[in-house]
Design a protein around this motif. Structure first.
Motif, PDB file in Angstrom:
ATOM      1  N   LYS A 235      36.063  30.310  38.253  1.00 55.30           N
ATOM      2  CA  LYS A 235      36.346  30.736  39.628  1.00 55.30           C
ATOM      3  C   LYS A 235      36.188  29.607  40.633  1.00 55.30           C
ATOM      4  O   LYS A 235      36.158  29.837  41.829  1.00 55.30           O
ATOM      5  CB  LYS A 235      35.427  31.899  40.016  1.00 55.30           C
ATOM      6  N   ILE A 236      36.094  28.363  40.133  1.00 48.88           N
ATOM      7  CA  ILE A 236      35.848  27.232  41.024  1.00 48.88           C
ATOM      8  C   ILE A 236      36.903  27.134  42.118  1.00 48.88           C
ATOM      9  O   ILE A 236      36.588  26.975  43.307  1.00 48.88           O
ATOM     10  CB  ILE A 236      35.781  25.911  40.224  1.00 48.88           C
ATOM     11  N   GLU A 237      38.166  27.237  41.732  1.00 51.45           N
ATOM     12  CA  GLU A 237      39.250  27.061  42.709  1.00 51.45           C
ATOM     13  C   GLU A 237      39.208  28.118  43.801  1.00 51.45           C
ATOM     14  O   GLU A 237      39.317  27.804  44.991  1.00 51.45           O
ATOM     15  CB  GLU A 237      40.602  27.093  41.995  1.00 51.45           C
ATOM     16  N   GLU A 238      39.037  29.386  43.424  1.00 54.31           N
ATOM     17  CA  GLU A 238      39.058  30.429  44.436  1.00 54.31           C
ATOM     18  C   GLU A 238      37.797  30.405  45.301  1.00 54.31           C
ATOM     19  O   GLU A 238      37.852  30.710  46.505  1.00 54.31           O
ATOM     20  CB  GLU A 238      39.257  31.810  43.820  1.00 54.31           C
ATOM     21  N   ILE A 239      36.662  30.009  44.726  1.00 57.70           N
ATOM     22  CA  ILE A 239      35.442  29.894  45.528  1.00 57.70           C
ATOM     23  C   ILE A 239      35.559  28.734  46.504  1.00 57.70           C
ATOM     24  O   ILE A 239      35.140  28.836  47.666  1.00 57.70           O
ATOM     25  CB  ILE A 239      34.205  29.730  44.614  1.00 57.70           C
ATOM     26  N   ASP A 240      36.142  27.628  46.058  1.00 62.03           N
ATOM     27  CA  ASP A 240      36.377  26.500  46.969  1.00 62.03           C
ATOM     28  C   ASP A 240      37.286  26.918  48.124  1.00 62.03           C
ATOM     29  O   ASP A 240      37.092  26.506  49.276  1.00 62.03           O
ATOM     30  CB  ASP A 240      36.992  25.318  46.218  1.00 62.03           C
ATOM     31  N   THR A 241      38.289  27.738  47.807  1.00 65.78           N
ATOM     32  CA  THR A 241      39.177  28.229  48.858  1.00 65.78           C
ATOM     33  C   THR A 241      38.401  29.063  49.862  1.00 65.78           C
ATOM     34  O   THR A 241      38.579  28.909  51.088  1.00 65.78           O
ATOM     35  CB  THR A 241      40.310  29.078  48.249  1.00 65.78           C
TER      36      THR A 241
END
Length: 411
Positions: A227-233
């Motif tokens: 979920k790194i990408e969506e959490i960064d978003t």
């Protein structure tokens, strides 16, 4: 009419069975007669049947105008004895019939049961037609978990939830909503700002919640690599929303408070995220405490605040013992691939300004990275045949093979 006799002696089930075989029974019948029959048909306590809402099909295949539908339904004993769940199912069928928006709106307003609202979540057509009413019903439920469940609904519902949630829930529940509702929620700061602007919470409480949200998202990110990408978003939207407001809404002092709260939490990931994505005074107090852990340098030197490079480099080269200075420069040289050439050139310039003299081993990393100070470096250092070959190949690959006499001098 034969249908009246059937209703009298065999009830609704008898009528449904008869009309199942005679679908055009009302097609040419006088509308008034059909209306009178329907009033009798609907004058029974509601019971779940195989064909619950067949009467809508009967009306659709009759001479009765659609304006009569809500009159017949809402005044009937059948409708009045329905549960909220039954009404949701009726409205779904009614929407596919010739029903009026007014009746649907009025019916939605009198639905309160949480399970009915959960079933309503699966009715995309009803939500699409009246997202504001559905959002209001969810908020009026007072159940933040129910509101969070609605994240499976169409995204446009979020607008209404974000707009009014602070009128219905305390800040702790709003925090829970923001953490769970959507990882792409660009209105996160708008929701939080509304809490203190409208007086439901004070500003410091909101700033504390912002820091808690950053911490919890960083913990989640560390635990769940998928979920790194969506959490960064999510975090980027949060920070951009925070610093995007005008100074009178969130000042540099507000950013300082969040930075201090993050530091007090002891969560390194949250601290580093904030350091690298914001500009405020307290960030430098944190940097003073962590800059000698050189593994932090790649993130810090690629941060939003480009002055970190100047600050850390000059602080170390002017204020620390020689062994620390060499350790700092050696780390940069050995890990040159973690830094941009622009950053490396700035470090070289600052080092010369601070009268720091690189030894040949320390300067090699800057050459391998493709420093634009190549001519000065070649002039001041002597290299072996292998080193000269490496330098020539590196700069050929960078399209800088034609360095003139300065390059030839050491080649």
């Amino acid at each position: 009419m034969i249908i009246n006799l059937i209703l009298r002696f065999k009830g609704i089930d008898g009528v449904d069975k008869f009309l199942g075989k005679h679908r055009d029974y009302f097609k040419d019948m006088d509308a008034l007669k059909t209306i009178k029959f329907m009033q009798k048909y609907l004058d029974f306590d509601y019971q779940i049947r195989k064909s619950d809402f067949s009467f809508l099909d009967y009306l659709d295949n009759s001479m009765v105008e659609s304006r009569w539908y809500p009159v017949l339904i809402k005044n009937s004993k059948c409708f009045k004895t329905m549960t909220d769940i039954d009404k949701v199912y009726l409205l779904n069928d009614y929407l596919d019939s010739k029903g009026s928006d007014l009746f649907i709106r009025e019916s939605l307003m009198i639905i309160f049961q949480e399970e009915a609202l959960r079933i309503l979540m699966d009715s995309e057509s009803l939500i699409a037609k009246f997202p504001n009413i559905f959002a209001k019903k969810l908020l009026e439920s007072g159940n933040i978990d129910l509101v969070i469940e609605s994240r499976k609904c169409p995204s446009y519902l979020m607008y209404y939830l974000n707009e009014y949630i602070n009128n219905y829930f305390p800040l702790k529940d709003i925090k829970k909503y923001l953490l769970n509702y959507s990882n792409y929620n660009e209105a996160t700061m708008q929701v939080l700002t509304s809490c203190w602007e409208h007086g439901s919470s004070n500003k410091e409480e909101v700033l504390r919640v912002i820091s808690e949200i950053i911490i919890e998202k960083c913990i989640e990110k560390k635990k769940n690599q998928t979920k790194i990408e969506e959490i960064d978003t999510f975090l980027n939207n949060l920070i951009n929303g925070l610093i995007g407001y005008k100074e009178e809404v969130y000042s540099k002092k507000d950013l300082d408070l969040i930075a201090r709260l993050l530091e007090e939490s002891g969560n390194k990931e949250a601290v580093m995220y904030f350091l690298t994505h914001t500009i405020c005074s307290y960030n430098y107090e944190i940097i003073d405490k962590i800059m000698l852990n050189f593994d932090n340098l790649p993130m810090l030197f690629n941060a939003v605040d480009k002055f970190y490079v100047n600050y850390i480099t000059t602080r170390i080269l002017l204020g620390y013992p020689k062994v620390v200075k060499h350790s700092f420069v050696s780390y940069i040289s050995k890990h040159y691939s973690l830094f941009s050439v622009m950053v490396l050139d700035k470090i070289l310039f600052l080092a010369y300004t601070c009268a720091y003299m690189f030894d040949k081993e320390e300067i090699m990393g800057f050459l391998k990275a493709g420093s634009s100070y190549i001519k000065d470096i070649l002039y001041n250092y002597t290299f072996s045949d292998n080193e000269r070959f490496m330098i020539v190949e590196k700069y050929k690959n960078l399209g800088m093979e034609d360095l003139g006499e300065e390059l030839k001098l050491k080649m």
